[in-house]
Design a protein around this motif. Structure first.
Motif, short mmCIF file in Angstrom:
data_model
loop_
_atom_site.label_atom_id
_atom_site.label_comp_id
_atom_site.label_asym_id
_atom_site.label_seq_id
_atom_site.Cartn_x
_atom_site.Cartn_y
_atom_site.Cartn_z
N ARG A 102 -8.15 -6.63 12.70
CA ARG A 102 -7.46 -6.75 11.48
C ARG A 102 -8.65 -6.73 10.54
O ARG A 102 -9.30 -8.11 10.32
N VAL A 103 -9.03 -5.83 10.06
CA VAL A 103 -10.54 -5.79 9.19
C VAL A 103 -10.09 -5.41 7.64
O VAL A 103 -8.96 -4.98 7.37
N ALA A 104 -10.93 -5.68 6.81
CA ALA A 104 -10.68 -5.40 5.25
C ALA A 104 -10.25 -4.33 4.85
O ALA A 104 -9.24 -3.92 4.34
N GLU A 105 -10.78 -3.00 5.54
CA GLU A 105 -10.33 -1.69 5.27
C GLU A 105 -8.79 -1.45 5.68
O GLU A 105 -8.25 -0.52 5.25
N ARG A 106 -8.26 -2.12 6.74
CA ARG A 106 -6.92 -1.89 6.94
C ARG A 106 -5.90 -2.99 6.46
O ARG A 106 -4.60 -2.88 6.58
N GLU A 107 -6.52 -3.97 5.78
CA GLU A 107 -5.48 -5.17 5.72
C GLU A 107 -4.47 -4.53 4.74
O GLU A 107 -3.09 -5.05 5.19
N LYS A 108 -4.45 -3.67 3.84
CA LYS A 108 -3.23 -3.27 2.81
C LYS A 108 -2.37 -2.32 3.43
O LYS A 108 -1.48 -1.91 2.81
#
Length: 251
Positions: A102-108
């Protein structure tokens, strides 16, 4: 005549309303996709396709228990490659994929249930390697092996590096000992587990450059109620010690 038309319309409306109510109350079912990523997910026979009880691993057991506790139906398939199952979960309602960092680029892009387990990012070298690293920048001059489509490889690319990627991360263990690469960018504990499967031992960690957690990623159209049921079920299992028990079987 008019009365007959009205009655017919009422019947159609009632039928459609009943259909909607049936759809609203029908049990929710999910398609869960995973890949060979030991010790979290793996086919019993080591192949790149398996279904249901022919899949095992830390995350597989945790996900199964979570869905059972939440009372949500599912079917589970292990497929290849990662990029394909990632795309399916991203685009298809009712789909989910695990395990995923779960990384920022995938969060949304997804809705999340977890964490399921740890996944530190490390650089492995051969036992006899003279390489010593204090930062990721110092690794830039070396040949770095990574797994195509994996978040670690993507991050190295964003850092301006050009990792030498393969379709199966376990191939990097052999490439490392045979001198085709100098470093292997992988996850911990996954990398060491894969190496042991290939008969490779004695690798040393020369850099630990990130700490991540692995999750079940659900298509963003998944109802919030379903996500909450799953998260609550997982939290209960962790509180009861069931998650630690499963982790202890493999690590």
């Amino acid at each position: 005549m008019f009365k007959g038309v009205v009655l017919a319309l009422i019947s159609v409306v009632a039928l459609l309303s009943g259909t909607v109510r049936a759809q609203d109350t029908a049990p929710y079912s999910m398609v869960l996709l995973t890949e060979n990523f030991p010790p979290y997910n793996m086919a019993n026979d080591g192949k790149n396709f398996a279904q249901e009880n022919n899949i095992q691993g830390i995350a597989v057991e945790i996900v199964r228990e979570t869905f059972k506790r939440a009372g949500i139906a599912y079917n589970m398939t292990l497929r290849f490659p990662w990029e394909r199952i990632y795309k399916l979960a991203l685009e298809k309602p009712g789909y989910g994929v695990f395990v995923m960092a779960r990384v920022a680029e995938r969060e949304k892009l997804f809705k999340w249930v977890g964490p399921i387990g740890p996944d530190d990012w490390i650089m492995l070298a051969r036992a006899d390697s003279p390489i010593q690293l204090e930062s990721l920048e110092q690794a830039r001059k070396y040949r770095i092996g990574a797994y195509k489509g994996d978040v670690i490889a993507e991050e190295l690319g964003r850092q301006g590096m050009k990792p030498l990627t393969v379709l199966s991360d376990k191939d990097n263990a052999r490439r490392l000992v045979e001198g085709q690469i100098d470093l292997w960018a992988t996850g911990d504990p996954a990398g060491r587990y894969l190496a042991r499967q290939e008969g490779v031992t004695g690798l040393k960690t020369v850099l630990r450059f990130n700490s991540a957690e692995l999750f079940l990623a659900l298509n963003k159209d998944t109802p919030d109620e379903v996500v909450q049921k799953l998260q609550t079920a997982l939290d209960e299992l962790r509180k009861e010690g069931a998650v630690d028990t499963i982790l202890g079987k493999y690590l």
